[in-house]
Design an enzyme around this catalytic site. Structure first.
Site, PDB file in Angstrom:
ATOM      1  CG  PHE A 192      10.421   3.937  10.742  1.00  0.00           C
ATOM      2  CD1 PHE A 192      10.677   2.691  10.014  1.00  0.00           C
ATOM      3  CD2 PHE A 192       9.219   4.519  11.064  1.00  0.00           C
ATOM      4  CE1 PHE A 192       9.462   2.350   9.522  1.00  0.00           C
ATOM      5  CE2 PHE A 192       8.220   3.648  10.650  1.00  0.00           C
ATOM      6  CZ  PHE A 192       8.148   2.450   9.924  1.00  0.00           C
ATOM      7  CG  ASP A 242       2.766   1.486   7.128  1.00  0.00           C
ATOM      8  OD1 ASP A 242       3.653   1.195   6.388  1.00  0.00           O
ATOM      9  OD2 ASP A 242       2.490   0.623   8.155  1.00  0.00           O
ATOM     10  CG  ASP A 280      15.310   0.039   4.987  1.00  0.00           C
ATOM     11  OD1 ASP A 280      16.639   0.388   5.269  1.00  0.00           O
ATOM     12  OD2 ASP A 280      14.627  -0.233   6.156  1.00  0.00           O
ATOM     13  CE  LYS A 333      14.628   4.634   5.826  1.00  0.00           C
ATOM     14  NZ  LYS A 333      13.951   3.392   7.123  1.00  0.00           N
ATOM     15  CE  LYS A 356      -2.594  -2.456   3.318  1.00  0.00           C
ATOM     16  NZ  LYS A 356      -3.024  -2.107   4.657  1.00  0.00           N
TER      17      LYS A 356
END
Ligand code: IMP
Length: 180
Positions: free
Chosen positions: A152, A159, A103, A131, A44
């Site tokens: 984060f 989310d 990430d 990142k 999502k």
């Protein structure tokens, strides 16, 4: 309760995101003129980014969504789950995977590995955030919105335990919001 009270700092503002989406959309429009690409939104997390990005693509294109899951809370599960998808749609097509954030890169690597077994014409990645210091695999995304530090982040689709996707910017959570 306003969710903005849980944000420690704004990393990328709404205006900066909009400007970058415009630039990426222009770039994609030039690169894919006449190719009618299939833009794949990874659900999502990428839904907000994809929604804005495609409004800045001004050449014919199609949109598909792929539902995947790889994170649990703030940690990569190290396992990518791909939900039902009809890969026949991609047959002989130019494909652009739109990702919210890279990430470790393990999620994308897994998705790319599967896509490469299908008979597609080309495959590129467009990610809003990278990142770079955390990348564990070589993905080489052609289109990147922003390089960010190892923090984060939430907002603009991203989310924390399914919350904060509706923030219009990318920000860092306060400690107390993480622990509550
Ligand atoms: P990777 O497999 O480690 O590259 O993780 C990619 C996925 O993890 C992304 O698509 C996000 O859903 C999630 N993710 C990674 N970092 C963050 C973050 O800082 N905030 C929210 N979600 C993240």
């Amino acid at each position: 309760m306003n969710i903005e009270q849980d944000i420690k700092k704004i990393l990328i503002t709404e205006e900066e995101i909009d400007k970058r989406c415009r630039e990426l959309g222009k770039h994609l429009s030039e690169d894919y003129d006449g190719l009618n690409p299939v833009v794949i939104c990874l659900l999502k997390g990428s839904v907000v980014f994809t929604g804005k990005l495609i409004t800045y693509i001004n050449v014919p294109m199609e949109l598909e969504c792929l539902r995947i899951k790889s994170y649990d809370g703030m940690h990569s599960t190290g396992h990518v789950q791909i939900f039902d998808f009809d890969y026949n749609i991609l047959n002989k097509r130019h494909v652009i995977i739109v990702e919210d954030i890279i990430d470790t890169g393990l999620t994308l690597k897994e998705v790319i590995k599967i896509f490469k077994t299908k008979s597609i014409k080309s495959l590129e990645v467009c990610a809003l955030l990278n990142k770079k210091a955390m990348n564990r695999v070589d993905i080489n995304p052609k289109y990147i919105g922003f390089e960010i530090p190892n923090e984060f982040v939430v907002g603009f689709g991203l989310d924390y335990n399914q919350q904060y996707r509706n923030l219009p910017y990318v920000g860092v959570l306060k400690e107390e919001a993480i622990n509550k």
